[in-house]
Design an enzyme around this catalytic site. Structure first.
Site, PDB file in Angstrom:
ATOM      1  N   CYS A 463       0.796  -1.077  -0.005  1.00 48.88           N
ATOM      2  CA  CYS A 463      -0.061  -0.112  -0.134  1.00 48.88           C
ATOM      3  C   CYS A 463       0.914   1.251   0.047  1.00 48.88           C
ATOM      4  CB  CYS A 463      -0.970   0.058   0.944  1.00 48.88           C
ATOM      5  SG  CYS A 463      -2.234  -1.304   0.864  1.00 48.88           S
ATOM      6  N   ASN A 590      -0.759  -1.594  -7.404  1.00 48.26           N
ATOM      7  CA  ASN A 590      -0.777  -2.780  -6.471  1.00 48.26           C
ATOM      8  C   ASN A 590      -2.401  -2.999  -5.791  1.00 48.26           C
ATOM      9  OD1 ASN A 590       0.208  -4.059  -3.789  1.00 48.26           O
ATOM     10  ND2 ASN A 590      -0.783  -2.234  -2.840  1.00 48.26           N
ATOM     11  N   GLU A 591      -2.793  -4.402  -6.143  1.00 50.77           N
ATOM     12  CA  GLU A 591      -3.725  -4.582  -5.749  1.00 50.77           C
ATOM     13  C   GLU A 591      -4.934  -3.510  -5.995  1.00 50.77           C
ATOM     14  OE1 GLU A 591      -3.251  -6.432  -1.736  1.00 50.77           O
ATOM     15  OE2 GLU A 591      -4.006  -4.506  -0.877  1.00 50.77           O
TER      16      GLU A 591
HETATM   17  O1  AHR Z   1       1.538  -6.515   3.175  1.00 45.69           O
HETATM   18  C1  AHR Z   1       0.581  -5.746   3.945  1.00 45.69           C
HETATM   19  C2  AHR Z   1      -0.220  -5.122   2.872  1.00 45.69           C
HETATM   20  O2  AHR Z   1      -1.174  -5.918   2.492  1.00 45.69           O
HETATM   21  C3  AHR Z   1       0.051  -4.635   1.793  1.00 45.69           C
HETATM   22  O3  AHR Z   1       0.678  -3.065   1.906  1.00 45.69           O
HETATM   23  C4  AHR Z   1      -0.937  -4.344   0.918  1.00 45.69           C
HETATM   24  O4  AHR Z   1      -0.720  -4.534  -0.364  1.00 45.69           O
HETATM   25  C5  AHR Z   1      -1.781  -5.537   1.339  1.00 45.69           C
HETATM   26  O5  AHR Z   1      -3.253  -5.441   1.496  1.00 45.69           O
END
Ligand code: AHR
Length: 862
Positions: A463, A590-591
């Protein structure tokens, strides 16, 4: 338990005819409740006569709101459901009582829903009680709603043909609304929602969808606490293993990497070896969203004199990117200005510490400051003089040698005479950083990472990459160059990020440990759970600024790979690395939520990188889970666009990992490759123990079997500082003086040091063929042509031994001995470590896998 499972599975997979006299159609009622702060999502109930209603799956959540931060902000209020002329279902709902946006999404079947959109239709009012009407002749939908404006409730409308663009909002007469919702009683409670008549087969599909989820939930909750009963009568299992070298296949030699994110104080106060906290006086209450006003420019600093004589100023900074500095007016000899470090400053006897500071003498005698390290009992552990000059900022450097060790020392600047000074970028580094790098990394932690033998390092998240709102995105180019010119920022995990461990230090680290850099850059959108600024939603870089952003992405590649005559290559050379870093991979996103906003921006970035740097492998993203709307839509989107690889994320229970070892067996080999960028086994309480570690090992053997399609994996997160942890479990815990690898770390290390580039399938014949047993025994055999080894990995997640016989006769082994490494323990053990030994081997290798164990046998090839 077993019986229930079997029945549920049968219902799902079996004949669709559940009862003989089923109706052709029935009514479905779509609604939500106000429970759990309106976060329970969309429910359905069905009825034959609109009088007796049956909930489907006990108020099962068929659709959840994805707006706002995790938790209470993700509300669904008063959903409105309708089916369009093409048969597609639309659902609209109110998000909360404040914002002028509503939510919209679609589904073909009422249970697989598309990523959501949140159009803004009011600038000064909320959006409540939505309704949609359709005009068949104009093909336009009219969306109407009520809004509270200064306590007065008014009606409004907008029109749309596609739920992507909307006409300007207009006020309408309140009585022009149709009030289409009905109120019914379910389980004794009055609920308001929308009623539709549907073919029974569609209602039946909803019921089966719930049953499948229930079945999967049972699998997810499977854990070793059930073993004592489940395996009460289980005897040692015999396993006859036959290798099938004739079916060998090439696999990725990049399988094990690491995921570095500045979470849990992984960077400042962690891997980054800087010992001074808040060295640039840039902490701000906003780092913690204003919840801790004492977290500010003064944090970690103390002045022994009059407290008004220590101030923060901004009028004459060293650089506009680091606006704050300290002004200290020492009014008598002996007054000290000190820093407490991150939980103290750890000092080792006889070791050298390099001190530097930007200092500006405002009024004072020459050379009247000393710098020293003080032990927790007040003893001076090291001391030296500091030069200062009049008028303008000047960086001064000196070093200190500690005469004693101390876990919690502090740094002091002490006045020898009266005088006023400005200080900034006060820094103290151990001379012994990892590989002796200046502005380097903490040696013991960096070594623990290097010991995994990772083939790549992902950075900066997680994140942290996409950030909390548009203003919090990670911009790689703000983290390079002189430290005093870098741009510090709020860390999404609610602390401060100095950017001292920036892109240069990251690439340098990769090179030092022989790993490929895998930088992940935002896809032009921040985290969909953002709550800081904006509308608490994904949003995106405005299209008029996307050209600049695309350039920023391209600049990274030039910075990494361009020769030193290029604009960015020159900066890299100036930082001390004239040769290119040879970057091969770049992650974009990222996701993220796979919204229209995301897709538009991702495509622009992807096309630009592909056009200018076709040799770079771009890694796309498919949401935060291994199922659901972002996963499905992310895969569709990436496949259509021809993205070479996608980043999957899933944190799951040990039960999920046990029961989904065939997850990648089913993957289409012609679609994008997979980077499993974040995963870990999570149990209640979030420990890292033998149970989680072995379920990860079990699953990794199945990933190795599929390493023709899964090319990279990284457990997440990597690091966590004790007392500063936002996320558990992590791979390596630490404090200022100790590094504490978890059992999960040893699984990664064993895989990282024992990977191969060819997979050799094997057949396993067990004396007990029940699924419960066979699902808990796994083998993976690889050949590493670089080191000339065969490597056999064996996992046993049973409470009994597995007596294995492995036929090695088809292999040309050079020695009659092998190295055996075993990690074992009770499921709840957190402190087990692998033990290595030498074993004798023969063509018919006999090996007893201990209960709850992971074993690796490494044999030299001829
Ligand atoms: O790994 C911890 C968090 O999990 C990361 O920052 C995020 O990408 C996911 O939700």
């Amino acid at each position: 338990m077993k019986l229930i499972k079997f029945c549920v599975l049968f219902l799902f997979l079996g004949n669709t005819q559940i009862f003989a006299n089923q109706p052709d159609s029935a009514y479905v009622f779509a609604y939500t409740t106000t429970q759990q702060h309106n976060t329970t999502g969309l429910h359905y109930a069905w009825s034959i006569d609109k009088k007796d209603w049956q909930t489907i799956g006990d108020e099962f959540r068929f659709l959840a709101c994805d707006f706002g931060r995790w938790g209470e902000q993700k509300k669904m209020i008063n959903p409105f459901l309708f089916q369009d002329e093409s048969g597609l279902w639309h659902c609209l709902w109110t998000l909360n009582n404040e914002v002028g946006q509503f939510a919209h999404t679609t589904s073909a079947d009422l249970y697989n829903w598309q990523p959501q959109s949140y159009p803004e239709v009011m600038h000064n009012g909320n959006v409540q009680d939505l309704e949609v009407l359709y005009n068949q002749s104009t093909h336009r939908y009219t969306v109407t709603w009520m809004s509270d404006i200064n306590g007065v409730s008014k009606a409004f409308k907008t029109t749309t043909v596609d739920f992507k663009s909307y006409s300007v909002t207009q006020e309408i007469a309140r009585n022009s609304r149709l009030n289409l919702r009905k109120t019914i009683v379910i389980n004794g409670e009055r609920q308001t929602g929308i009623i539709y008549k549907l073919p029974w087969s569609e209602i039946d599909a909803l019921i089966k969808f719930c049953e499948l989820d229930e079945f999967q939930e049972q699998q997810r909750s499977d854990n070793t606490s059930l073993d004592a009963v489940r395996f009460k009568n289980l005897q040692n299992v015999k396993a006859k293993i036959t290798l099938q070298p004739q079916n060998s296949k090439a696999i990725s030699d990049m399988l094990i990497g690491v995921f570095f994110e500045d979470i849990n104080y992984a960077a400042d106060g962690g891997l980054y070896a800087e010992l001074i906290q808040n060295r640039g006086f840039e902490y701000t209450p906003h780092d913690k969203l204003g919840k801790y006003p004492n977290w500010n420019c003064y944090t970690a600093w103390h002045f022994s004199g009059n407290k008004n004589s220590f101030k923060i100023d901004t009028v004459n900074p060293i650089h506009p990117n680091q606006k704050h500095y300290a002004v200290v007016n020492f009014q008598k000899q002996g007054e000290s200005f000190s820093n407490e470090g991150f939980d103290g400053i750890p000092i080792k006897e006889g070791e050298k510490y390099n001190f530097s500071v930007f200092v500006r003498k405002i009024k004072a005698d020459n050379n009247s400051l000393i710098v020293r390290l003080i032990g927790d009992d007040g003893e001076v552990l090291a001391q030296t003089k500091l030069k200062t000059v009049n008028g303008k900022w000047k960086q001064q450097k000196t070093s200190l040698i500690a005469k004693k060790s101390c876990k919690e020392a502090k740094l002091e600047l002490v006045a020898q005479t009266k005088g006023e000074y400005a200080f900034d970028m006060v820094s103290l580094f151990p001379e012994k950083t990892f590989k002796g790098r200046k502005n380097g990394l903490r040696a013991d932690l960096a070594q623990a990472i290097a010991d995994i033998h990772p083939r790549f390092v992902r950075f900066p998240g997680g994140c942290v990459t996409h950030g909390d709102g548009l203003n919090n995105m990670y911009h790689w180019n703000r983290t390079i160059g002189l430290l005093e010119t870098r741009v510090p920022q709020r860390n999404i995990w609610n602390y401060h990020q100095s950017a001292g461990l920036g892109y240069f230090e990251y690439f340098q680290f990769c090179e030092d440990i022989g790993a490929e850099p895998l930088p992940v850059l935002p896809a032009g959108v921040p985290c969909q759970n953002s709550g800081d600024g904006g509308h608490g939603q994904q949003g995106g870089i405005p299209m008029c600024k996307m050209d600049n952003y695309v350039q920023e992405v391209l600049d990274l590649i030039e910075w990494a790979n361009g020769d030193k005559s290029t604009r960015w290559g020159k900066l890299r050379a100036k930082a001390g690395h004239p040769d290119p870093f040879n970057l091969k991979y770049i992650g974009i996103g990222n996701e993220d939520m796979i919204s229209a906003i995301f897709k538009e921006r991702f495509k622009i970035i992807f096309d630009a990188v592909k056009a200018k740097y076709p040799e770079i492998t771009v890694i796309g993203t498919v949401g935060p889970f291994c199922s659901g709307s972002d996963y499905v839509e992310g895969w569709n989107f990436a496949t259509k666009l021809g993205v070479p690889m996608v980043d999957e994320h899933y944190y799951q229970t040990p039960g999920w990992f046990i029961h989904n070892q065939d997850f990648y067996d089913k993957y289409d080999r012609n679609k994008p490759k997979v980077y499993l960028g974040e995963y870990a086994a999570h149990l209640p309480g979030r420990p890292s123990n033998i149970e989680t570690a072995l379920s990860e090992a079990l699953y990794l053997t199945s990933v190795e079997r599929n390493a023709d399609v899964v090319t990279m994996t990284s457990y997440a997160p990597l690091l966590a500082k004790e007392k500063h942890t936002q996320w558990n479990p992590d791979l390596i815990y630490f404090n200022n003086t100790e590094v504490k690898p978890t059992v999960g770390y040893y699984v990664q290390k064993l895989f990282g040091n024992n990977s191969g580039n060819t997979y050799i399938p094997s057949q396993i014949k067990l004396s007990n063929e029940s699924k419960d047993v066979s699902n808990r025994i796994a083998i993976s055999v690889v050949e590493d042509s670089n080191s000339n080894h065969f490597i056999i990995k064996l996992v046993n997640l049973l409470p009994v031994e597995v007596d294995a016989t492995i036929d090695l006769s088809g292999f040309s082994i050079s020695e009659h001995k092998a190295v055996l490494a075993v990690l074992k323990g009770n499921p709840t053990d957190r402190n087990s470590k692998p033990v290595e030994s030498e074993i004798k081997i023969s063509d018919k290798l006999k090996y007893n896998l201990p209960a709850y164990s992971f074993s690796i046998i490494k044999l030299k090839r001829q």
